[in-house]
Design a protein around this motif. Structure first.
Motif, PDB file in Angstrom:
ATOM      1  N   ASP A 107       0.805  -1.220   0.000  1.00  0.00           N
ATOM      2  CA  ASP A 107       0.000   0.000   0.000  1.00  0.00           C
ATOM      3  C   ASP A 107       0.839   1.270   0.000  1.00  0.00           C
ATOM      4  OD1 ASP A 107      -2.317  -1.475   0.029  1.00  0.00           O
ATOM      5  OD2 ASP A 107      -2.429  -1.540   2.207  1.00  0.00           O
ATOM      6  N   HIS A 108       2.154   1.119  -0.116  1.00  0.00           N
ATOM      7  CA  HIS A 108       3.030   2.289  -0.079  1.00  0.00           C
ATOM      8  C   HIS A 108       2.904   3.093  -1.366  1.00  0.00           C
ATOM      9  CE1 HIS A 108       6.413   4.718   1.164  1.00  0.00           C
ATOM     10  NE2 HIS A 108       6.968   4.545  -0.016  1.00  0.00           N
ATOM     11  N   ARG A 109       2.752   4.406  -1.238  1.00  0.00           N
ATOM     12  CA  ARG A 109       2.581   5.268  -2.410  1.00  0.00           C
ATOM     13  C   ARG A 109       3.629   6.372  -2.474  1.00  0.00           C
ATOM     14  NH1 ARG A 109      -2.187   2.951  -1.523  1.00  0.00           N
ATOM     15  NH2 ARG A 109      -3.583   2.610  -3.279  1.00  0.00           N
ATOM     16  N   GLY A 110       4.748   6.132  -1.816  1.00  0.00           N
ATOM     17  CA  GLY A 110       5.816   7.124  -1.858  1.00  0.00           C
ATOM     18  C   GLY A 110       5.906   7.907  -0.565  1.00  0.00           C
ATOM     19  N   PRO A 111       7.100   8.409  -0.245  1.00  0.00           N
ATOM     20  CA  PRO A 111       7.318   9.119   1.015  1.00  0.00           C
ATOM     21  C   PRO A 111       6.967  10.599   0.926  1.00  0.00           C
ATOM     22  CG  PRO A 111       9.351   9.004  -0.178  1.00  0.00           C
ATOM     23  CD  PRO A 111       8.327   8.270  -1.019  1.00  0.00           C
ATOM     24  N   ASP A 112       6.953  11.223   2.092  1.00  0.00           N
ATOM     25  CA  ASP A 112       6.854  12.678   2.161  1.00  0.00           C
ATOM     26  C   ASP A 112       8.272  13.220   2.023  1.00  0.00           C
ATOM     27  OD1 ASP A 112       5.531  15.062   4.622  1.00  0.00           O
ATOM     28  OD2 ASP A 112       6.596  15.341   2.724  1.00  0.00           O
ATOM     29  N   LEU A 113       8.605  13.761   0.871  1.00  0.00           N
ATOM     30  CA  LEU A 113       9.975  14.178   0.594  1.00  0.00           C
ATOM     31  C   LEU A 113      10.423  15.364   1.440  1.00  0.00           C
ATOM     32  CD1 LEU A 113      10.027  13.809  -3.291  1.00  0.00           C
ATOM     33  CD2 LEU A 113      10.788  12.178  -1.567  1.00  0.00           C
ATOM     34  N   MET A 114       9.478  16.037   2.090  1.00  0.00           N
ATOM     35  CA  MET A 114       9.834  17.184   2.921  1.00  0.00           C
ATOM     36  C   MET A 114       9.923  16.822   4.399  1.00  0.00           C
ATOM     37  SD  MET A 114      10.226  19.236   0.525  1.00  0.00           S
ATOM     38  CE  MET A 114      10.660  20.646   1.540  1.00  0.00           C
ATOM     39  N   ASP A 115       9.660  15.561   4.720  1.00  0.00           N
ATOM     40  CA  ASP A 115       9.671  15.125   6.119  1.00  0.00           C
ATOM     41  C   ASP A 115      11.009  14.478   6.435  1.00  0.00           C
ATOM     42  OD1 ASP A 115       9.306  14.132   8.619  1.00  0.00           O
ATOM     43  OD2 ASP A 115       7.524  12.943   8.162  1.00  0.00           O
ATOM     44  N   ASP A 116      11.780  15.116   7.306  1.00  0.00           N
ATOM     45  CA  ASP A 116      13.114  14.621   7.640  1.00  0.00           C
ATOM     46  C   ASP A 116      13.063  13.289   8.372  1.00  0.00           C
ATOM     47  OD1 ASP A 116      15.825  14.596   7.748  1.00  0.00           O
ATOM     48  OD2 ASP A 116      16.006  15.958   9.451  1.00  0.00           O
ATOM     49  N   HIS A 117      11.899  12.938   8.933  1.00  0.00           N
ATOM     50  CA  HIS A 117      11.782  11.704   9.706  1.00  0.00           C
ATOM     51  C   HIS A 117      11.162  10.567   8.901  1.00  0.00           C
ATOM     52  CE1 HIS A 117      13.006  13.842  13.309  1.00  0.00           C
ATOM     53  NE2 HIS A 117      12.107  14.774  13.045  1.00  0.00           N
TER      54      HIS A 117
ATOM     55  N   ASP B 112      25.652  15.582   0.222  1.00  0.00           N
ATOM     56  CA  ASP B 112      25.628  16.661  -0.768  1.00  0.00           C
ATOM     57  C   ASP B 112      24.569  16.404  -1.836  1.00  0.00           C
ATOM     58  OD1 ASP B 112      27.623  18.108   0.427  1.00  0.00           O
ATOM     59  OD2 ASP B 112      29.234  17.301  -0.835  1.00  0.00           O
ATOM     60  N   ARG B 113      24.256  15.147  -2.067  1.00  0.00           N
ATOM     61  CA  ARG B 113      23.331  14.776  -3.134  1.00  0.00           C
ATOM     62  C   ARG B 113      21.910  14.541  -2.641  1.00  0.00           C
ATOM     63  NH1 ARG B 113      28.319  13.746  -4.198  1.00  0.00           N
ATOM     64  NH2 ARG B 113      29.098  13.673  -6.346  1.00  0.00           N
ATOM     65  N   TRP B 114      21.769  13.956  -1.470  1.00  0.00           N
ATOM     66  CA  TRP B 114      20.438  13.649  -0.932  1.00  0.00           C
ATOM     67  C   TRP B 114      20.380  14.051   0.535  1.00  0.00           C
ATOM     68  CZ3 TRP B 114      23.086   9.787  -3.765  1.00  0.00           C
ATOM     69  CH2 TRP B 114      22.592   9.587  -5.066  1.00  0.00           C
ATOM     70  N   ARG B 115      19.555  15.033   0.827  1.00  0.00           N
ATOM     71  CA  ARG B 115      19.429  15.494   2.204  1.00  0.00           C
ATOM     72  C   ARG B 115      18.716  14.459   3.058  1.00  0.00           C
ATOM     73  NH1 ARG B 115      16.273  21.008   4.163  1.00  0.00           N
ATOM     74  NH2 ARG B 115      16.653  20.746   6.410  1.00  0.00           N
ATOM     75  N   TYR B 116      17.702  13.837   2.467  1.00  0.00           N
ATOM     76  CA  TYR B 116      16.926  12.834   3.191  1.00  0.00           C
ATOM     77  C   TYR B 116      17.088  11.473   2.528  1.00  0.00           C
ATOM     78  CZ  TYR B 116      14.566  17.096   4.746  1.00  0.00           C
ATOM     79  OH  TYR B 116      14.287  18.346   5.234  1.00  0.00           O
ATOM     80  N   LYS B 117      17.053  10.444   3.338  1.00  0.00           N
ATOM     81  CA  LYS B 117      17.153   9.093   2.794  1.00  0.00           C
ATOM     82  C   LYS B 117      15.997   8.794   1.848  1.00  0.00           C
ATOM     83  CE  LYS B 117      17.212   4.206   3.974  1.00  0.00           C
ATOM     84  NZ  LYS B 117      17.215   3.186   5.037  1.00  0.00           N
ATOM     85  N   SER B 118      14.817   9.330   2.158  1.00  0.00           N
ATOM     86  CA  SER B 118      13.653   9.073   1.315  1.00  0.00           C
ATOM     87  C   SER B 118      13.885   9.560  -0.111  1.00  0.00           C
ATOM     88  CB  SER B 118      12.413   9.749   1.904  1.00  0.00           C
ATOM     89  OG  SER B 118      12.601  11.150   2.006  1.00  0.00           O
ATOM     90  N   ARG B 119      14.621  10.625  -0.238  1.00  0.00           N
ATOM     91  CA  ARG B 119      14.900  11.129  -1.581  1.00  0.00           C
ATOM     92  C   ARG B 119      15.873  10.209  -2.314  1.00  0.00           C
ATOM     93  NH1 ARG B 119      15.196  17.764  -0.914  1.00  0.00           N
ATOM     94  NH2 ARG B 119      13.120  17.974   0.026  1.00  0.00           N
ATOM     95  N   TYR B 120      16.809   9.677  -1.577  1.00  0.00           N
ATOM     96  CA  TYR B 120      17.748   8.734  -2.184  1.00  0.00           C
ATOM     97  C   TYR B 120      17.019   7.481  -2.666  1.00  0.00           C
ATOM     98  CZ  TYR B 120      21.213   5.034  -2.501  1.00  0.00           C
ATOM     99  OH  TYR B 120      21.961   3.972  -2.935  1.00  0.00           O
ATOM    100  N   THR B 121      16.148   6.926  -1.829  1.00  0.00           N
ATOM    101  CA  THR B 121      15.468   5.692  -2.216  1.00  0.00           C
ATOM    102  C   THR B 121      14.526   5.915  -3.397  1.00  0.00           C
ATOM    103  OG1 THR B 121      13.778   6.049  -0.495  1.00  0.00           O
ATOM    104  CG2 THR B 121      15.644   4.631   0.060  1.00  0.00           C
ATOM    105  N   GLU B 122      13.932   7.094  -3.471  1.00  0.00           N
ATOM    106  CA  GLU B 122      13.086   7.383  -4.631  1.00  0.00           C
ATOM    107  C   GLU B 122      13.931   7.465  -5.901  1.00  0.00           C
ATOM    108  OE1 GLU B 122       9.393   7.784  -4.621  1.00  0.00           O
ATOM    109  OE2 GLU B 122      10.191   6.502  -3.034  1.00  0.00           O
TER     110      GLU B 122
END
Length: 268
Positions: free
Chosen positions: A48-58, A97-107
């Motif tokens: 049921d996962h539809r992607g993370p909140d890219l602005m949420d640091d947690h 330097d490339r990805w502030r949040y892990k969620s952005r990296y995984t996307e």
């Protein structure tokens, strides 16, 4: 339905208890409840996962990639660099330097894995193999060689297996859906042209109720099923005739798709 005996399935539950006690604990309502809740969480995190909140640091991102910590990435990079002539010398600082949040990296990782270039490379590989088939190759040999090539370019590719895991685990993820739709349409378009061209060698004529797009849809579905089965069992299933299951299925479908299936027995 009656509840099954979990003591033979759950090898780690109450591992230090006496056999009788372990069996009782394994089959207790509480143990089954913990497992049922775990399955519900897996459905939440993956199906049921539809992607993370890219602005949420947690937000750790797609749960499928929970183990991809920065430390593990750097450790594996160092391991790989030890075998490279020119080490890449990746650091945590470079990552941040490339990805502030892990969620952005995984996307980005999902997008990288499913990027169109990989599909185009595979199609190119199959296309080159098709071009190399002799014009006078008998139909049975043509089918067999094409099937072997199509199966090989996917089963021998670890990224194909990884893509399969991702699209099965994340069927509702928007980017996964988008990439898979594009990939599917690209394959069908290629197969439509290829099948019509190869069938033309033998003068095969489609039944009026079908199109070459239909043929591509049917054979692509068969190939997908054969690849998944081969991936799970370690090899392609063979029929009693000795043919690969995909080769056999193609031969079985010929009378239903073409008005002159006997043309396949003639020389091209």
């Amino acid at each position: 339905m009656p509840e099954d005996d979990l003591s033979a399935v759950l090898t780690n539950v109450a591992a230090d208890a006496r056999p009788v006690t372990r069996t009782k604990i394994a089959n207790s309502p509480e143990t089954r409840a913990f497992l049922d809740i775990g399955l519900l969480l897996l459905c939440d995190d993956l199906l049921d996962h539809r992607g993370p909140d890219l602005m949420d640091d947690h937000d750790a991102g797609t749960r499928l990639f929970a183990g991809l910590s920065q430390a593990r990435l750097i450790e594996r990079a160092e391991h790989e660099d030890a075998r490279r002539e020119h080490p890449r010398m990746l650091t945590v600082g470079m990552f941040r330097d490339r990805w502030r949040y892990k969620s952005r990296y995984t996307e980005d990782l999902i997008a990288y894995l499913l990027r169109p270039a990989l599909v185009e490379h595979t199609i190119h590989d199959v296309a080159e193999a098709a071009k190399g088939l002799p014009e006078d190759l008998p139909f049975a040999d043509l089918v067999r060689q094409m099937v072997e090539r199509v199966m090989a370019v996917t089963l021998d590719d670890p990224l194909w297996g990884l893509r399969t895991v991702v699209w099965v685990a994340l069927p509702n993820h928007p980017r996964v859906q988008m990439f898979l739709k594009a990939q599917y349409e690209e394959w069908i378009a290629y197969w439509t042209v290829l099948y019509e061209r190869l069938a033309g060698r033998f003068g095969l004529q489609l039944r009026p109720e079908y199109t070459w797009h239909d043929v591509a849809e049917v054979f692509h579905a068969l190939a997908e099923g054969a690849r998944l089965r081969a991936r799970a069992t370690g090899s392609a299933t063979a029929l009693s005739s000795g043919d690969n299951v995909l080769v056999g299925a193609i031969h079985m479908l010929l009378p239903g798709l073409f008005v002159n299936p006997e043309a396949t027995t003639r020389k091209p």
